[in-house]
Design an enzyme around this catalytic site. Structure first.
Site, short mmCIF file in Angstrom:
data_model
loop_
_atom_site.label_atom_id
_atom_site.label_comp_id
_atom_site.label_asym_id
_atom_site.label_seq_id
_atom_site.Cartn_x
_atom_site.Cartn_y
_atom_site.Cartn_z
N GLY A 5 26.24 53.94 30.41
CA GLY A 5 26.16 55.18 31.17
C GLY A 5 26.96 56.24 30.44
CD GLU A 45 34.89 53.81 24.24
OE1 GLU A 45 33.78 54.35 24.08
OE2 GLU A 45 35.75 54.22 25.03
#
Ligand code: ADP
Ligand code: ZN
Length: 202
Positions: free
Chosen positions: A16, A90
């Site tokens: 997202g 990440e």
């Protein structure tokens, strides 16, 4: 399959925009794995040293110890073979090599939880997330709150001028926007480039 436990592995993805709670959700899942007495290892890329070197830190200041790696193959080098759950924050910063590494981990019986941006500052798919999403057993898309109108936000709006794909930063440099309020950086940037062409000294 894990040759020690006989467990089958899989890939789960939390993706997202920025501020949507990806890191919080990753931390929540990893905490639960620890409660279940599973052996957990957490990795994040060197690139993301915004808050702390050896921790994942969410925007709401939730924290979990993690190991920093320069690239995806280093995850395998730092892997303890007894680890059952591998968390990676990440993921979008690891590049195409992560696809093979995540697959290998899952094929050898690890539960692999990947968090990462699914789109970039222009709203384009952020490699290697699209390929990872195709390989995953489970996908969760998290939404933030649009800073303009309060609706659910799926975009990461860059607030500073740059043509670079990766500009690491947080509050002040990016904000969450919904599909209506999102302004991909290109038009503004093109206006700037055009202005430079017609009068180079500006
Ligand atoms: P991500 O990893 O997706 O960037 P984090 O897990 O680090 O997200 O942070 C999520 C937290 O950020 C929320 O729980 C909330 O406290 C805070 N936050 C700040 N701005 C927003 C926003 N626009 N929408 C939702 N949460 C926000
Ligand atoms: Zn909006």
């Amino acid at each position: 399959m894990d040759i020690v436990t006989g467990h089958i592995g899989w890939i789960e993805i939390v993706c997202g925009p920025m501020f949507s709670g990806k890191s919080e959700e990753l931390i929540r899942r990893l905490r639960r794995a620890k409660i279940a007495r599973k052996r957990v290892q957490v990795f994040k890329p060197t690139l993301d040293d915004r808050y702390a070197l050896d921790e994942i830190v969410s925007h709401g200041d939730q924290r979990m110890k993690s190991e920093v790696v320069d690239n995806a193959p280093d995850i395998l080098k730092k892997l303890d073979w007894r680890t059952q759950v591998v968390g990676i924050d990440e993921s979008n910063f690891f590049g195409p090599e992560l696809v093979e590494i995540a697959s290998q981990l899952a094929d050898t019986g690890k539960q692999v939880i990947l968090a990462g941006l699914d789109t970039d500052y222009l709203g384009r798919p952020f490699p290697p997330m699209p390929e990872l999403l195709c390989l995953a057993e489970s996908i969760t898309k998290t939404l933030a709150i649009c800073m303009r109108c309060g609706n659910p936000a799926k975009h990461t709006q860059r607030l500073v001028e740059s043509n670079d794909l990766i500009v690491v930063g947080a509050a002040g440099m990016y904000e969450a926007r919904c599909r209506r309020c999102f302004e991909p950086g290109v038009p503004k940037q093109e206006v700037l480039d055009f202005a430079r062409q017609v009068s180079p000294e500006t």
